[in-house]
Design a protein around this motif. Structure first.
Motif, mmCIF file in Angstrom:
data_model
loop_
_atom_site.group_PDB
_atom_site.id
_atom_site.type_symbol
_atom_site.label_atom_id
_atom_site.label_comp_id
_atom_site.label_asym_id
_atom_site.label_seq_id
_atom_site.Cartn_x
_atom_site.Cartn_y
_atom_site.Cartn_z
ATOM 1 N N PRO A 2 0.827 -1.214 0.000
ATOM 2 C CA PRO A 2 0.000 0.000 0.000
ATOM 3 C C PRO A 2 0.862 1.266 0.000
ATOM 4 O O PRO A 2 2.003 1.265 0.477
ATOM 5 N N ARG A 3 0.286 2.315 -0.525
ATOM 6 C CA ARG A 3 1.042 3.571 -0.677
ATOM 7 C C ARG A 3 1.468 4.164 0.656
ATOM 8 O O ARG A 3 2.563 4.717 0.772
ATOM 9 N N LEU A 4 0.611 4.068 1.680
ATOM 10 C CA LEU A 4 0.957 4.652 2.979
ATOM 11 C C LEU A 4 2.150 3.929 3.603
ATOM 12 O O LEU A 4 3.056 4.568 4.150
ATOM 13 N N ARG A 6 4.499 2.226 2.000
ATOM 14 C CA ARG A 6 5.682 2.569 1.201
ATOM 15 C C ARG A 6 6.156 3.973 1.551
ATOM 16 O O ARG A 6 7.359 4.226 1.685
ATOM 17 N N PHE A 7 5.218 4.907 1.695
ATOM 18 C CA PHE A 7 5.546 6.285 2.066
ATOM 19 C C PHE A 7 6.269 6.316 3.413
ATOM 20 O O PHE A 7 7.314 6.958 3.558
ATOM 21 N N MET A 8 5.731 5.598 4.402
ATOM 22 C CA MET A 8 6.331 5.602 5.732
ATOM 23 C C MET A 8 7.714 4.947 5.736
ATOM 24 O O MET A 8 8.644 5.473 6.352
ATOM 25 N N LEU A 9 7.854 3.826 5.060
ATOM 26 C CA LEU A 9 9.142 3.140 5.061
ATOM 27 C C LEU A 9 10.234 3.943 4.347
ATOM 28 O O LEU A 9 11.378 3.992 4.816
ATOM 29 N N THR A 10 9.885 4.564 3.238
ATOM 30 C CA THR A 10 10.900 5.356 2.541
ATOM 31 C C THR A 10 11.295 6.583 3.349
ATOM 32 O O THR A 10 12.477 6.932 3.407
ATOM 33 N N ARG A 11 10.324 7.232 3.988
ATOM 34 C CA ARG A 11 10.658 8.415 4.797
ATOM 35 C C ARG A 11 11.462 8.033 6.038
ATOM 36 O O ARG A 11 12.394 8.728 6.422
#
Length: 72
Positions: A2-4, A6-11
């Motif tokens: 999910p996008r959220l 992926r967003f959290m892990l990359t940040r």
């Protein structure tokens, strides 16, 4: 993924990498070069913990800032 997530892990990973670099630069490197302190395991453990704690704090701040700026 999910996008959220992926967003959290990359940040978090980006913030942790930035924090590791800054933590290594902030640590007083001249303390480890003196003859009395070099080569002691306790000093390397202290440096590793300092860098980890610095990096984890920066990563959470980076994630919080990214969430704040993306929530428009």
């Amino acid at each position: 993924m999910p996008r959220l997530i992926r967003f959290m892990l990359t940040r978090l990973a980006t913030g942790f990498a930035i924090g590791c670099v800054v933590g290594f630069l902030v640590w007083p490197n001249d303390a480890l070069t003196s003859g009395a302190m070099s080569g002691r395991v306790e000093n390397y453990i202290a440096q590793g913990l300092f860098i980890y704690l610095f990096a984890s704090t920066i990563s959470m701040g980076y994630l919080a800032t990214a969430l704040l700026l993306e929530a428009e």
